[in-house]
Design an enzyme around this catalytic site. Structure first.
Site, PDB file in Angstrom:
ATOM      1  N   HIS A 120      22.667  49.892  45.343  1.00  0.00           N
ATOM      2  CA  HIS A 120      23.097  51.271  45.110  1.00  0.00           C
ATOM      3  C   HIS A 120      21.929  52.119  44.627  1.00  0.00           C
ATOM      4  CE1 HIS A 120      27.603  51.894  45.143  1.00  0.00           C
ATOM      5  NE2 HIS A 120      27.448  50.674  45.625  1.00  0.00           N
TER       6      HIS A 120
ATOM      7  N   GLU B 245      27.469  54.365  52.157  1.00  0.00           N
ATOM      8  CA  GLU B 245      28.266  55.387  51.491  1.00  0.00           C
ATOM      9  C   GLU B 245      27.407  56.630  51.285  1.00  0.00           C
ATOM     10  OE1 GLU B 245      27.666  52.480  49.469  1.00  0.00           O
ATOM     11  OE2 GLU B 245      29.418  51.308  50.083  1.00  0.00           O
TER      12      GLU B 245
END
Length: 318
Positions: free
Chosen positions: A38, A106
């Site tokens: 992330h 994402e």
């Protein structure tokens, strides 16, 4: 036989904490590690986001367990040629005990360079081309590529993988399972969905590995555990494509206001009931998963590892 690993959450923990957890996982009897990739945490409350490739280098010098990314997006924030170099070096450092889990990503992580965020079908097309590029580079041969989405000009990985480097493709639903069956060496999905596993097998995944994972919160008090998960990981309960399209932690915090403690209590193994934890993990075994990664939410890591070492993992072996 299903193997059980520990899921290292870069969104929630510092680099030092993640390395400590890896040591505890090895001592507790977990046989594998997975690690998230992330740029941002899901919410500010989680509060961390160390660079996954630095973490894998450190893990290679800390424990002897295999490591898998769950998952990396090699299409927007990082070009597939750069991802291929990072993965190849990780494989060499880990003596071939590395698997590259990839997905369509994402917006939360991939928008940071200002790139347009495409719809799923285009992202899936980008991922397919990225996997093609990375496989070419993993050979160690000089590679050029002119594709719809990517260009590679006379690139060569001089530190190439010494062993075959498996690429596992993540997704939810039949389209993604079909893509994983066609282009992947395995399928990653986070729910024990037998239909998705079946779609993967039908699309060419028969005999390839199926990988999944879940969050839990071991705590002596179940209500405290539910509170912890609701505070740190309410985003796990968000429906549909929200996790793919919301762009910032602030947006996720707004969406998470709709998540109730009751939802968490019904969906996440919380508290000290061994059977609740065993049943949740065993659901993946029943659905045909080869690897299951469990991540402890919150700071009660020592208690979690002791409980899984002494109670949960032995129960799962029977």
């Amino acid at each position: 036989m299903t193997s059980f690993g520990y899921f290292l959450s870069c969104e929630e923990f510092t680099p030092a904490q993640l390395l400590h957890q890896a040591r505890l996982a090895a001592d507790a009897g977990f046989t594998r590690l997975a690690i998230s990739d992330h740029y941002h945490p899901w919410t500010d409350t989680q509060g961390n986001s160390p660079f996954v490739w630095s973490m894998i280098g450190a893990l290679s010098q800390t424990v002897d367990l295999p490591v898998t990314t769950l998952v990396t997006c090699p299409t927007v924030r990082l070009h597939p040629a750069v991802t291929a170099q990072a993965a190849a070096t990780s494989s060499v450092l880990l003596g071939g005990r590395f698997a590259l889990g990839v997905g369509t990503g994402e917006a939360l992580n991939e928008h940071v360079l200002g790139d347009r965020w495409p719809a799923f079908d285009e992202r899936a097309d980008m991922l397919e081309e990225a996997v093609e590029v990375m496989r070419k580079l993993f050979t160690g041969d000089q590679t050029s590529h002119r594709g719809k989405h990517y260009t590679v000009d006379n690139a060569r990985l001089y530190t190439a993988p010494e062993d075959p480097l498996p690429i596992l493709v993540s997704g939810f639903g039949p389209k993604a399972a079909g893509l994983a069956g066609r282009i992947g060496d395995g399928f990653v999905t986070m729910t024990p969905d037998e239909d998705a596993v079946g779609s993967f097998h039908e699309a060419g995944g028969e005999g390839k590995r199926v990988v999944g994972g879940l969050k839990v919160c071991w705590d002596p008090d179940r209500e405290t555990a539910v509170d912890t998960v609701h505070r740190l990981w309410p985003t796990e309960q968000l429906p549909g494509e929200l996790n793919q399209v919301l762009p910032t932690p602030a947006h996720f915090e707004q969406a998470a206001e709709l998540v109730t403690q009751q939802q968490v209590s019904e969906s996440v193994p919380c508290g000290p009931d061994v059977e609740e934890h065993v049943d949740a993990v065993r659901a993946y075994v029943t659905a045909g998963f080869d690897e299951v990664y469990v991540g402890q939410v919150g700071q009660g890591q020592e208690d979690f590892f002791a409980a899984y070492r002494d109670k949960v993992l032995p129960a799962l072996s029977h």
